[in-house]
Design an enzyme around this catalytic site. Structure first.
Site, mmCIF file in Angstrom:
data_model
loop_
_atom_site.group_PDB
_atom_site.id
_atom_site.type_symbol
_atom_site.label_atom_id
_atom_site.label_comp_id
_atom_site.label_asym_id
_atom_site.label_seq_id
_atom_site.Cartn_x
_atom_site.Cartn_y
_atom_site.Cartn_z
ATOM 1 N N HIS A 278 39.708 45.425 25.099
ATOM 2 C CA HIS A 278 40.762 45.613 24.086
ATOM 3 C C HIS A 278 41.458 44.293 23.778
ATOM 4 C CE1 HIS A 278 43.604 46.292 27.591
ATOM 5 N NE2 HIS A 278 44.398 45.580 26.816
ATOM 6 N N ASN B 100 38.436 46.201 29.465
ATOM 7 C CA ASN B 100 37.567 47.069 28.652
ATOM 8 C C ASN B 100 37.357 46.530 27.232
ATOM 9 O OD1 ASN B 100 40.009 47.528 27.432
ATOM 10 N ND2 ASN B 100 39.965 49.759 27.612
ATOM 11 N N GLU C 160 42.394 49.567 21.543
ATOM 12 C CA GLU C 160 41.469 50.058 22.565
ATOM 13 C C GLU C 160 40.091 50.325 21.958
ATOM 14 O OE1 GLU C 160 42.151 50.057 25.641
ATOM 15 O OE2 GLU C 160 43.988 51.107 26.174
ATOM 16 N N ASP D 193 52.206 43.292 20.348
ATOM 17 C CA ASP D 193 52.335 44.698 20.716
ATOM 18 C C ASP D 193 53.549 44.960 21.599
ATOM 19 O OD1 ASP D 193 51.370 43.322 22.892
ATOM 20 O OD2 ASP D 193 49.444 44.337 22.976
#
Ligand code: GLP
Length: 237
Positions: free
Chosen positions: A137, A135, A142, A67
């Site tokens: 991801h 979280n 996400e 990414d």
């Protein structure tokens, strides 16, 4: 899923590096998927040390990074492009023509993502290294990311922006990114997920015990046929 429990971060980094070095010795033209963040830093240090001792040769390796922030200049010290060059690529003999990166400078994000997806299809990733966000991801996929998602432009959650501030050098973190999709990551032949520290405990619990759900993208990895989790005691709880 194979679980490798480690005592501490040093052991986690060594284990991951041993696996990679062994795989590279078996297949010198391996296609590797790299991740950024604090977690794989120890692994990259181990790989650089091994390269200096001539225990590993990257000359035929191809790489794809997961990414990049968007928009983001390559020369910006906050870019993942800079991070990878600074921590690994400039310190080993990886051929710069074999390094593939999502271009955070592009004007046409959609086209960039389609091209990247096409390139990965032509050069399937043998081993994808992953970290995990607090979280859940992976990459910048996400919560809410679909299982069949491909490389695309995404919006980051406030929680991710806040946690990633620790390695952001200055300025404001962009609220968008280009990322391989869940489907792209799952197509890798082997996946090595690195996780350490209490902050990752909940995400790892969802991976090991929870149902596979888009609310915790890391949980999708349970479905992968050759997935290795290297984790320390603190995140295994
Ligand atoms: C970023 C990256 C992820 C990484 C995550 C966790 O969001 N895009 O690939 O796994 O941060 O980073 P850290 O290892 O610093 O906790």
């Amino acid at each position: 899923m194979k679980l490798v429990k480690v005592k501490n971060y040093k052991e986690l980094s060594r284990k991951a590096s041993d696996i990679l070095i062994n795989e590279i010795s078996k297949k010198p033209n391996l296609v590797l998927g790299f991740a950024t963040g604090e977690t794989p830093l120890g692994l990259y240090k181990e790989l650089v040390m091994a390269y200096k001792k001539r225990k590993v040769d990257f000359s035929k390796i191809k790489s794809f990074n997961l990414d990049e922030y968007y928009p983001m200049k390559k020369r910006d010290k906050n870019s993942y492009y800079f991070f990878m060059h600074n921590n690994l690529f400039d310190k080993v003999n990886l051929n710069k023509f074999n390094i593939n990166f999502l271009n955070g400078e592009t004007k046409d994000a959609e086209k960039e993502c389609k091209n990247y997806e096409r390139k990965i299809k032509k050069n399937p990733i043998d081993i994808q290294i992953l970290g995990v966000g607090v979280n859940g991801h992976i990459g910048f996929d996400e919560p809410g990311s679909r299982e069949d998602s491909k490389t695309r432009l995404v919006r980051l959650t406030d929680s991710t922006i806040e946690s990633n501030f620790k390695i952001f050098k200055h300025g404001k973190i962009p609220d968008k990114a280009l990322t391989m999709g869940i489907g792209t990551i799952m197509a890798s032949k082997k996946i090595i997920l690195l996780a350490n520290g209490r902050a990752k405990k909940e995400a790892i619990r969802h991976l090991i015990k929870g149902p596979v759900t888009e609310r915790w993208p890391v949980s999708y990895l349970r479905k992968h046929k050759d997935m290795v989790l290297i984790a320390d005691k603190a995140c295994l709880g």
